[in-house]
Design a protein around this motif. Structure first.
Motif, mmCIF file in Angstrom:
data_model
loop_
_atom_site.group_PDB
_atom_site.id
_atom_site.type_symbol
_atom_site.label_atom_id
_atom_site.label_comp_id
_atom_site.label_asym_id
_atom_site.label_seq_id
_atom_site.Cartn_x
_atom_site.Cartn_y
_atom_site.Cartn_z
ATOM 1 N N PHE A 82 7.921 78.145 19.882
ATOM 2 C CA PHE A 82 8.252 78.751 21.168
ATOM 3 C C PHE A 82 7.584 77.973 22.304
ATOM 4 O O PHE A 82 6.377 77.743 22.274
ATOM 5 N N PRO A 83 8.346 77.535 23.335
ATOM 6 C CA PRO A 83 7.740 76.821 24.474
ATOM 7 C C PRO A 83 6.969 77.784 25.364
ATOM 8 O O PRO A 83 7.473 78.839 25.745
ATOM 9 N N VAL A 84 5.733 77.406 25.691
ATOM 10 C CA VAL A 84 4.860 78.263 26.493
ATOM 11 C C VAL A 84 4.734 77.754 27.925
ATOM 12 O O VAL A 84 4.740 78.534 28.870
ATOM 13 N N ALA A 85 4.610 76.450 28.092
ATOM 14 C CA ALA A 85 4.460 75.867 29.428
ATOM 15 C C ALA A 85 5.078 74.475 29.428
ATOM 16 O O ALA A 85 5.158 73.825 28.381
ATOM 17 N N SER A 86 5.519 74.040 30.598
ATOM 18 C CA SER A 86 6.100 72.700 30.689
ATOM 19 C C SER A 86 5.816 72.098 32.059
ATOM 20 O O SER A 86 5.716 72.812 33.056
ATOM 21 N N TRP A 87 5.635 70.789 32.055
ATOM 22 C CA TRP A 87 5.444 70.020 33.279
ATOM 23 C C TRP A 87 6.548 68.976 33.362
ATOM 24 O O TRP A 87 6.991 68.441 32.335
ATOM 25 N N THR A 88 6.973 68.666 34.564
ATOM 26 C CA THR A 88 7.978 67.633 34.744
ATOM 27 C C THR A 88 7.462 66.594 35.727
ATOM 28 O O THR A 88 6.716 66.927 36.659
ATOM 29 N N PHE A 89 7.796 65.329 35.481
ATOM 30 C CA PHE A 89 7.446 64.272 36.430
ATOM 31 C C PHE A 89 8.723 63.537 36.827
ATOM 32 O O PHE A 89 9.691 63.494 36.076
ATOM 33 N N HIS A 90 8.704 62.964 38.039
ATOM 34 C CA HIS A 90 9.917 62.417 38.633
ATOM 35 C C HIS A 90 9.718 60.953 39.048
ATOM 36 O O HIS A 90 8.680 60.590 39.584
ATOM 37 N N ASN A 91 10.754 60.151 38.784
ATOM 38 C CA ASN A 91 10.842 58.775 39.300
ATOM 39 C C ASN A 91 9.595 57.957 38.998
ATOM 40 O O ASN A 91 8.979 57.369 39.892
ATOM 41 N N ALA A 92 9.217 57.891 37.743
ATOM 42 C CA ALA A 92 7.996 57.189 37.351
ATOM 43 C C ALA A 92 8.272 55.731 37.032
ATOM 44 O O ALA A 92 9.358 55.366 36.575
ATOM 45 N N LEU A 93 7.276 54.888 37.273
ATOM 46 C CA LEU A 93 7.290 53.483 36.886
ATOM 47 C C LEU A 93 6.056 53.206 36.024
ATOM 48 O O LEU A 93 4.991 53.784 36.265
ATOM 49 N N PRO A 94 6.189 52.339 35.026
ATOM 50 C CA PRO A 94 5.021 52.019 34.196
ATOM 51 C C PRO A 94 4.016 51.173 34.966
ATOM 52 O O PRO A 94 4.380 50.197 35.629
ATOM 53 N N ALA A 95 2.753 51.557 34.903
ATOM 54 C CA ALA A 95 1.691 50.788 35.544
ATOM 55 C C ALA A 95 0.976 49.889 34.548
ATOM 56 O O ALA A 95 0.524 48.804 34.895
ATOM 57 N N LYS A 96 0.883 50.334 33.299
ATOM 58 C CA LYS A 96 0.183 49.545 32.287
ATOM 59 C C LYS A 96 0.630 49.985 30.904
ATOM 60 O O LYS A 96 0.764 51.180 30.634
ATOM 61 N N LEU A 97 0.880 49.006 30.047
ATOM 62 C CA LEU A 97 1.172 49.276 28.644
ATOM 63 C C LEU A 97 0.146 48.509 27.812
ATOM 64 O O LEU A 97 0.119 47.278 27.813
ATOM 65 N N ALA A 98 -0.719 49.245 27.128
ATOM 66 C CA ALA A 98 -1.809 48.629 26.368
ATOM 67 C C ALA A 98 -1.538 48.762 24.880
ATOM 68 O O ALA A 98 -1.272 49.856 24.380
ATOM 69 N N GLY A 99 -1.613 47.643 24.175
ATOM 70 C CA GLY A 99 -1.469 47.648 22.736
ATOM 71 C C GLY A 99 -2.740 48.113 22.060
ATOM 72 O O GLY A 99 -3.760 48.369 22.709
#
Length: 229
Positions: free
Chosen positions: A144-161
């Motif tokens: 059962f979903p209890v809470a949710s957050w949404t984000f808009h128009n995002a761009l990646p700032a860093k991708l770390a291996g």
């Protein structure tokens, strides 16, 4: 059997993340709509097939305030809302064959289109709504979903291996990749955004508070009776 409504805090270990291409960053029209729909469906399915994110950080909305000092009023200050800013979202997951984060990074870095993504983070209750015999992996809709957050128009700032270490201890053997992204807006989805529901939500919160107070009073009275004995 699951008891509803949920009024107690849930554990932070059961959550689900999905992202999709923002329509404005696509070609527009029918092709752009199909691309958005396709990425939404694919990203919703991937966590169940290849594993989801192990941690999420940065679901912060910060209100910047400005201060005005009134002449002759030396014991207080007036504060007014100026603008909202949003923290960097940090997502971590174990590495599998899935390359969607690297693909997004390459699209932004090398592609002609600067593909933006929107997404949701959904916190789920730890109790299952139903069981599927002989199936051990999570099933969509099982919690059962209890809470949710949404984000808009995002761009990646860093991708770390991952940091690869042949001498790692047994408790730290999973290879983890980390994505840092910046969104234009982060908000928690709430029923109170619907006109009229905010009053109902306040009423329910009041009833829950009264019930909690009555319960605490009952426990105190019971403890007093036992002490008298």
């Amino acid at each position: 059997m699951v008891d509803f409504p949920l009024v107690q805090p849930v554990m932070k270990v059961n959550f689900f993340v999905t992202m999709w291409d923002t329509p404005d960053s696509n070609d527009g029209g029918v092709i752009g709509g199909l691309t958005t729909a396709a990425t939404a469906v694919l990203n919703a399915a991937v966590p169940f097939l290849a594993g989801g994110f192990r941690s999420v950080e940065g679901l912060d909305a910060i209100n910047e305030l400005v201060t005005h000092q009134e002449g002759g009023n030396n014991h207080s200050e007036h504060r007014f809302y100026d603008r909202s800013t949003y923290a960097k979202i940090v997502l971590k997951r174990g590495i599998t064959f899935n390359t969607d984060l690297a693909d997004w990074q390459n699209q932004v870095t090398l592609g002609e289109r600067k593909v933006r993504k929107s997404g949701t983070i959904i916190l789920l209750d730890s109790r299952k709504l139903f069981e599927v015999p002989n199936v051990s992996v999570p099933i969509p809709g099982q919690y059962f979903p209890v809470a949710s957050w949404t984000f808009h128009n995002a761009l990646p700032a860093k991708l770390a291996g991952p940091m690869l270490d042949a001498t790692a201890s047994e408790g730290d053997l999973v290879a983890v990749e980390t994505l840092e992204l910046h969104a234009e807006k982060i908000e928690r989805l709430s029923l109170s955004l619907i006109p009229g529901v905010a009053d109902l939500n306040s009423a329910l919160s009041g009833l829950v508070g009264l019930a909690g107070g009555a319960s605490a009073a009952g426990l105190s009275a019971g403890a007093g009776a036992l002490a008298a004995l």
